[in-house]
Scaffold this motif. Sequence first.
Motif, PDB file in Angstrom:
ATOM      1  N   ILE A   1      62.032 -62.965  55.670  1.00 39.69           N
ATOM      2  CA  ILE A   1      63.091 -62.231  56.366  1.00 39.69           C
ATOM      3  C   ILE A   1      62.488 -61.207  57.331  1.00 39.69           C
ATOM      4  O   ILE A   1      63.118 -60.854  58.324  1.00 39.69           O
ATOM      5  N   PHE A   2      61.248 -60.757  57.038  1.00 40.50           N
ATOM      6  CA  PHE A   2      60.577 -59.899  58.025  1.00 40.50           C
ATOM      7  C   PHE A   2      60.219 -60.725  59.253  1.00 40.50           C
ATOM      8  O   PHE A   2      60.435 -60.293  60.394  1.00 40.50           O
ATOM      9  N   PHE A   3      59.677 -61.918  59.045  1.00 39.38           N
ATOM     10  CA  PHE A   3      59.345 -62.796  60.173  1.00 39.38           C
ATOM     11  C   PHE A   3      60.591 -63.120  61.002  1.00 39.38           C
ATOM     12  O   PHE A   3      60.495 -63.304  62.221  1.00 39.38           O
ATOM     13  N   ASP A   4      61.735 -63.178  60.350  1.00 40.69           N
ATOM     14  CA  ASP A   4      62.983 -63.527  61.037  1.00 40.69           C
ATOM     15  C   ASP A   4      63.579 -62.354  61.811  1.00 40.69           C
ATOM     16  O   ASP A   4      64.623 -62.506  62.449  1.00 40.69           O
ATOM     17  N   GLY A   5      62.950 -61.187  61.743  1.00 42.34           N
ATOM     18  CA  GLY A   5      63.433 -60.042  62.503  1.00 42.34           C
ATOM     19  C   GLY A   5      64.540 -59.261  61.838  1.00 42.34           C
ATOM     20  O   GLY A   5      65.278 -58.525  62.510  1.00 42.34           O
ATOM     21  N   ARG A   6      64.659 -59.359  60.509  1.00 39.38           N
ATOM     22  CA  ARG A   6      65.754 -58.695  59.802  1.00 39.38           C
ATOM     23  C   ARG A   6      65.331 -57.383  59.141  1.00 39.38           C
ATOM     24  O   ARG A   6      66.163 -56.725  58.514  1.00 39.38           O
ATOM     25  N   VAL A   7      64.044 -57.002  59.279  1.00 37.29           N
ATOM     26  CA  VAL A   7      63.524 -55.845  58.544  1.00 37.29           C
ATOM     27  C   VAL A   7      62.737 -54.945  59.488  1.00 37.29           C
ATOM     28  O   VAL A   7      61.991 -55.425  60.344  1.00 37.29           O
ATOM     29  N   ALA A   8      62.902 -53.632  59.327  1.00 34.80           N
ATOM     30  CA  ALA A   8      62.242 -52.671  60.205  1.00 34.80           C
ATOM     31  C   ALA A   8      60.794 -52.422  59.828  1.00 34.80           C
ATOM     32  O   ALA A   8      59.949 -52.184  60.699  1.00 34.80           O
ATOM     33  N   GLN A   9      60.470 -52.464  58.517  1.00 32.48           N
ATOM     34  CA  GLN A   9      59.111 -52.161  58.076  1.00 32.48           C
ATOM     35  C   GLN A   9      58.870 -52.820  56.726  1.00 32.48           C
ATOM     36  O   GLN A   9      59.798 -53.087  55.966  1.00 32.48           O
ATOM     37  N   ALA A  10      57.598 -53.061  56.438  1.00 32.68           N
ATOM     38  CA  ALA A  10      57.231 -53.675  55.168  1.00 32.68           C
ATOM     39  C   ALA A  10      55.941 -53.050  54.660  1.00 32.68           C
ATOM     40  O   ALA A  10      54.892 -53.204  55.284  1.00 32.68           O
ATOM     41  N   ASN A  11      56.061 -52.325  53.572  1.00 30.78           N
ATOM     42  CA  ASN A  11      54.882 -51.809  52.882  1.00 30.78           C
ATOM     43  C   ASN A  11      54.436 -52.920  51.945  1.00 30.78           C
ATOM     44  O   ASN A  11      54.958 -53.065  50.843  1.00 30.78           O
ATOM     45  N   TRP A  12      53.450 -53.697  52.356  1.00 34.87           N
ATOM     46  CA  TRP A  12      53.244 -55.039  51.789  1.00 34.87           C
ATOM     47  C   TRP A  12      51.752 -55.361  51.805  1.00 34.87           C
ATOM     48  O   TRP A  12      50.942 -54.646  52.367  1.00 34.87           O
ATOM     49  N   TRP A  13      51.437 -56.506  51.225  1.00 37.49           N
ATOM     50  CA  TRP A  13      50.067 -57.013  51.312  1.00 37.49           C
ATOM     51  C   TRP A  13      49.695 -57.304  52.771  1.00 37.49           C
ATOM     52  O   TRP A  13      50.562 -57.454  53.637  1.00 37.49           O
ATOM     53  N   THR A  14      48.403 -57.457  53.009  1.00 36.07           N
ATOM     54  CA  THR A  14      47.921 -57.634  54.375  1.00 36.07           C
ATOM     55  C   THR A  14      48.243 -59.001  54.968  1.00 36.07           C
ATOM     56  O   THR A  14      48.013 -59.224  56.164  1.00 36.07           O
ATOM     57  N   ASP A  15      48.789 -59.925  54.174  1.00 41.47           N
ATOM     58  CA  ASP A  15      49.204 -61.192  54.784  1.00 41.47           C
ATOM     59  C   ASP A  15      50.476 -61.023  55.608  1.00 41.47           C
ATOM     60  O   ASP A  15      50.779 -61.847  56.465  1.00 41.47           O
ATOM     61  N   MET A  16      51.228 -59.943  55.383  1.00 44.70           N
ATOM     62  CA  MET A  16      52.449 -59.724  56.160  1.00 44.70           C
ATOM     63  C   MET A  16      52.147 -59.559  57.651  1.00 44.70           C
ATOM     64  O   MET A  16      52.716 -60.278  58.480  1.00 44.70           O
ATOM     65  N   PRO A  17      51.270 -58.619  58.039  1.00 40.44           N
ATOM     66  CA  PRO A  17      50.999 -58.508  59.481  1.00 40.44           C
ATOM     67  C   PRO A  17      50.320 -59.736  60.055  1.00 40.44           C
ATOM     68  O   PRO A  17      50.542 -60.081  61.219  1.00 40.44           O
ATOM     69  N   LYS A  18      49.496 -60.413  59.250  1.00 35.25           N
ATOM     70  CA  LYS A  18      48.838 -61.622  59.756  1.00 35.25           C
ATOM     71  C   LYS A  18      49.873 -62.671  60.153  1.00 35.25           C
ATOM     72  O   LYS A  18      49.781 -63.285  61.217  1.00 35.25           O
ATOM     73  N   GLY A  19      50.872 -62.869  59.303  1.00 35.61           N
ATOM     74  CA  GLY A  19      51.907 -63.840  59.623  1.00 35.61           C
ATOM     75  C   GLY A  19      52.854 -63.354  60.697  1.00 35.61           C
ATOM     76  O   GLY A  19      53.257 -64.106  61.578  1.00 35.61           O
ATOM     77  N   ALA A  20      53.207 -62.058  60.633  1.00 31.77           N
ATOM     78  CA  ALA A  20      54.165 -61.514  61.599  1.00 31.77           C
ATOM     79  C   ALA A  20      53.626 -61.539  63.019  1.00 31.77           C
ATOM     80  O   ALA A  20      54.397 -61.550  63.978  1.00 31.77           O
ATOM     81  N   ALA A  21      52.307 -61.548  63.165  1.00 29.45           N
ATOM     82  CA  ALA A  21      51.694 -61.574  64.493  1.00 29.45           C
ATOM     83  C   ALA A  21      51.555 -62.984  65.056  1.00 29.45           C
ATOM     84  O   ALA A  21      51.143 -63.149  66.207  1.00 29.45           O
TER      85      ALA A  21
END
Length: 498
Positions: free
Chosen positions: A300-320
């Motif tokens: 849902i972060f990748f889909d643009g539904r979330v403002a921020q994610a305090n998450w593992w480092t795979d989140m920014p890797k995928g989001a980019a």
Amino acid sequence: MHRLIRRPKSVERDLDILSSIDTKGLISRRELMRRSALFGAAATLSTFGGVLSAAGQEGGGKVTVGLDSGAFTPILKTFAPEFKAATGIEVEFASYPLGNMYDQNLLALRQGTARFDVFDFWPNFVGDFGPFLTPLEEVGTLDELNFNDIAKPFQQLNIYENKIVGVMIDGDMFINTYRTDLFENAEEQAAFKGKYGYDLAPPKGYKEYRDTAEFFTRPDQNIYGLVEVTSFFVYAFFINQLVQLGSEKGVRYGELFDAEMKPQLVNEIGEEALRRYAELTAFMPKDLAQAMPWDVGRQIFFDGRVAQANWWTDMPKGAADPKISKVAGKIKCARSFGDVTVLPYGRAVGIAGNSKNKEGAFKAIAWMQQSAQANRWVAETFEQSLMDPWRNSMFDDPKSTFPLQSESGFADNFASVSKELLASPKAYLDISIPGTNRYLASIMQHVPRAVTGQATPKEALEAMTAEFEETTETYGRDRQIAHYEEYRQRMIKQGYWS
């Protein structure tokens, strides 16, 4: 008129050598040159330089590598021929479901014949796996593993009875990935300051984290302020609240037990941490908030539904990655809220004590740990590999580690924030004592009860405490005290609790 860019002579030489290599069918020439274009001729040559000498040699005995499916198996199977080329050893990959990592590996380690020579595991399982793992320095040297290049916090994991029994291949830590189109928007900044009285920015503490989450929660626009896991991996997110709050209060953050292995959960810090965790669910999609799975949260972060994610480092890797993310080009990283760097899970590899080919297994691990190979695995696309960086060299050369995100500047941003987190004087290392799997299972069972209102924070913590005590007695209190003291002293020695 197009101006031709002249390559340096050294690059021309490396390209000439690569184009003339007889790969013996180990990899197609097109793939070889593709990797040269992506990762550089020198890096590719360093990987395949051994092909000419090794490809014609007899193998050094097959090594079976067990990996959890979905995370690394696809990319490592792709690189299996390179293991053979560089080491002369045939490598066979076998996979098992992520959820069965503990049971299948522990069963395999206890058998007379090894199912895997090398396998991956979460460092917090080392307390149970340790007796059945081979101390790495009994087979080779830490220099061969390029151990000094591993970031300091990750060096402190995978230790059983003061012996290193595993080495990281995936460096997870919590980092904040936030939307620049929201946080850096002038209208949003003005509205936020008008409501909360201070400037909108990536949160540094819990108050800012909560306020920004509340501000960006707009169900009518299908936008939510944050995403955290409230199902299987709930343990990591609750622990994050617990350690950050403990640090705020000036205590030894994340010290789950006292010196006699008595749980330290039912207290002001434990109850407040659980209340905070439950409070945050109001800023996630209502239909998912009480049982948010990790993979859905990421999507849902990748889909643009979330403002921020305090998450593992795979989140920014995928989001980019624009292939899978609608917010690619609209994100940056910042420190996770709080002043403690939290390193939940991650993955390591070790050698089974019942392996009949420990030397071959060590050679395969050593090859995996050399920077040229390791960087390339992290650099592959999100679809191919979920590996997160764990070596200093990966952060020192972000354009090599993240070639797909280098032009946008995201690679430099991610690397600089990660280095800051890893250099923090405060870090939290997962416990890795016998029975850790059972302790964590208690957290994963009772935290959701508090989130869904089935129990008060105190009731949930009391239930955890009772089960913690039962687990400690099952494994033997004296034994647990000794193992937990080893963990405590490691934290103290590194200065993380000072």
